[in-house]
Motif scaffolding. Structure first.
Motif, short mmCIF file in Angstrom:
data_model
loop_
_atom_site.label_atom_id
_atom_site.label_comp_id
_atom_site.label_asym_id
_atom_site.label_seq_id
_atom_site.Cartn_x
_atom_site.Cartn_y
_atom_site.Cartn_z
N GLN A 124 0.66 -1.26 -0.13
CA GLN A 124 -0.03 -0.08 -0.04
C GLN A 124 0.84 1.21 -0.10
OE1 GLN A 124 -2.12 -1.38 3.69
NE2 GLN A 124 -3.97 -1.23 2.70
N ILE A 125 1.94 1.27 0.73
CA ILE A 125 3.01 2.39 0.88
C ILE A 125 3.56 2.53 -0.72
CG2 ILE A 125 5.10 3.34 1.64
CD1 ILE A 125 4.42 1.55 4.12
N ARG A 126 3.86 1.40 -1.19
CA ARG A 126 4.67 1.61 -2.46
C ARG A 126 3.66 2.14 -3.55
NH1 ARG A 126 7.22 -2.40 -6.16
NH2 ARG A 126 8.63 -0.90 -7.40
N ARG A 127 2.39 1.91 -3.29
CA ARG A 127 1.54 2.37 -4.59
C ARG A 127 1.19 3.79 -4.05
NH1 ARG A 127 -0.55 -2.76 -3.76
NH2 ARG A 127 -2.05 -2.12 -2.01
N LYS A 128 1.21 4.18 -3.03
CA LYS A 128 1.01 5.70 -2.76
C LYS A 128 2.26 6.70 -3.02
CE LYS A 128 -2.43 4.83 0.97
NZ LYS A 128 -3.23 5.66 1.88
N LEU A 129 3.56 5.85 -3.00
CA LEU A 129 4.59 6.71 -3.25
C LEU A 129 4.94 6.44 -4.73
CD1 LEU A 129 6.56 6.63 0.17
CD2 LEU A 129 5.09 8.33 -0.67
N ASP A 130 4.59 7.32 -5.77
CA ASP A 130 4.77 6.81 -6.97
C ASP A 130 6.35 7.06 -7.19
OD1 ASP A 130 4.35 6.36 -9.57
OD2 ASP A 130 4.20 8.20 -10.03
N GLY A 131 7.16 5.88 -8.01
CA GLY A 131 8.51 6.41 -8.25
C GLY A 131 9.56 5.95 -7.05
N VAL A 132 9.14 5.25 -5.82
CA VAL A 132 10.06 4.79 -5.09
C VAL A 132 10.14 3.10 -5.23
CG1 VAL A 132 8.35 4.02 -3.17
CG2 VAL A 132 10.78 4.36 -2.56
N SER A 133 11.57 2.80 -5.38
CA SER A 133 11.70 1.25 -5.76
C SER A 133 11.40 0.61 -4.37
CB SER A 133 12.95 1.15 -6.19
OG SER A 133 13.91 1.28 -5.01
N GLU A 134 11.32 -0.87 -4.48
CA GLU A 134 11.07 -1.54 -3.40
C GLU A 134 12.22 -1.59 -2.33
OE1 GLU A 134 10.08 -6.11 -3.10
OE2 GLU A 134 9.07 -5.28 -4.36
N LYS A 135 13.29 -1.58 -3.04
CA LYS A 135 14.72 -1.41 -2.23
C LYS A 135 14.74 -0.26 -1.47
CE LYS A 135 19.69 -1.57 -2.88
NZ LYS A 135 20.82 -1.00 -3.59
N VAL A 136 14.72 1.02 -1.89
CA VAL A 136 14.61 2.03 -1.38
C VAL A 136 13.69 2.21 -0.29
CG1 VAL A 136 14.62 4.61 -1.60
CG2 VAL A 136 15.79 3.18 -3.24
N LEU A 137 12.31 2.00 -0.49
CA LEU A 137 11.41 1.88 0.62
C LEU A 137 11.63 1.11 1.58
CD1 LEU A 137 8.53 2.81 1.12
CD2 LEU A 137 7.64 0.85 -0.06
N ALA A 138 12.10 -0.27 1.54
CA ALA A 138 12.39 -1.15 2.52
C ALA A 138 13.72 -0.66 3.36
CB ALA A 138 13.12 -2.47 1.95
N GLU A 139 14.51 0.24 2.73
CA GLU A 139 15.88 0.82 3.60
C GLU A 139 15.20 1.93 4.22
OE1 GLU A 139 19.26 3.38 1.73
OE2 GLU A 139 19.29 1.38 1.24
N ASN A 140 14.51 2.62 3.67
CA ASN A 140 13.88 3.84 4.63
C ASN A 140 13.03 3.64 5.50
OD1 ASN A 140 14.25 6.89 2.85
ND2 ASN A 140 14.55 5.06 1.54
N LEU A 141 12.16 2.69 5.64
CA LEU A 141 11.40 2.10 6.66
C LEU A 141 12.33 1.43 7.51
CD1 LEU A 141 8.47 0.41 4.58
CD2 LEU A 141 8.22 1.98 6.12
N ARG A 142 13.39 0.70 7.29
CA ARG A 142 14.21 0.10 8.27
C ARG A 142 14.98 1.09 8.98
NH1 ARG A 142 15.41 -3.95 4.63
NH2 ARG A 142 17.09 -2.57 3.48
N GLN A 143 15.31 2.28 8.34
CA GLN A 143 15.85 3.35 9.02
C GLN A 143 15.08 4.18 9.86
OE1 GLN A 143 17.73 5.54 5.84
NE2 GLN A 143 19.18 4.37 5.51
N LEU A 144 13.88 4.40 9.41
CA LEU A 144 12.71 5.04 10.38
C LEU A 144 12.46 4.16 11.38
CD1 LEU A 144 10.47 6.80 7.67
CD2 LEU A 144 12.02 7.96 9.32
N GLU A 145 12.55 2.92 11.25
CA GLU A 145 12.25 1.99 12.62
C GLU A 145 13.40 2.13 13.63
OE1 GLU A 145 11.18 -2.76 13.40
OE2 GLU A 145 11.76 -2.19 11.29
#
Length: 105
Positions: free
Chosen positions: A29-50
């Motif tokens: 759902q996050i990926r669909r809402k953030l047009d243009g973010v790759s799966e790898k970058v999204l996972a990395e950013n989520l890990r950093q925010l966590e």
């Protein structure tokens, strides 16, 4: 202020914070809402925010496994601090959109 920038700096983290402010959400759902973010970058950013303590990752023991992301109380406070920045951007979108390197989306 530099510690706050360390937490939300980068292209996607503030966008992620705003998506997560809507409530618990799954990775897809996050990926669909953030047009243009790759799966790898999204996972990395989520890990950093966590790791920063502003995002909570909840793994549900289901088949198939389900993972949801949400803001921690610290993340909710951070989002409140980011709200004026979002308002400023919205109010100045037209003036900023014509500037090189600025996306009006």
């Amino acid at each position: 202020m530099s510690i706050a920038i360390d937490v939300v700096g980068g292209k996607w983290k503030m966008h992620l914070m705003w998506v997560l402010a809507e409530g618990p959400v799954r990775f897809g759902q996050i990926r669909r809402k953030l047009d243009g973010v790759s799966e790898k970058v999204l996972a990395e950013n989520l890990r950093q925010l966590e790791a920063s303590g502003v995002v909570h990752r909840e793994l549900y023991a289901e088949v198939p496994p389900r993972v949801e992301y949400s803001l921690t109380p610290l993340g909710v406070e951070l989002n409140k601090a980011l709200a004026p920045l979002e308002i400023w951007g919205d109010q100045n979108r037209d003036a900023l959109a014509s500037r090189p390197g600025i996306s009006a989306s």
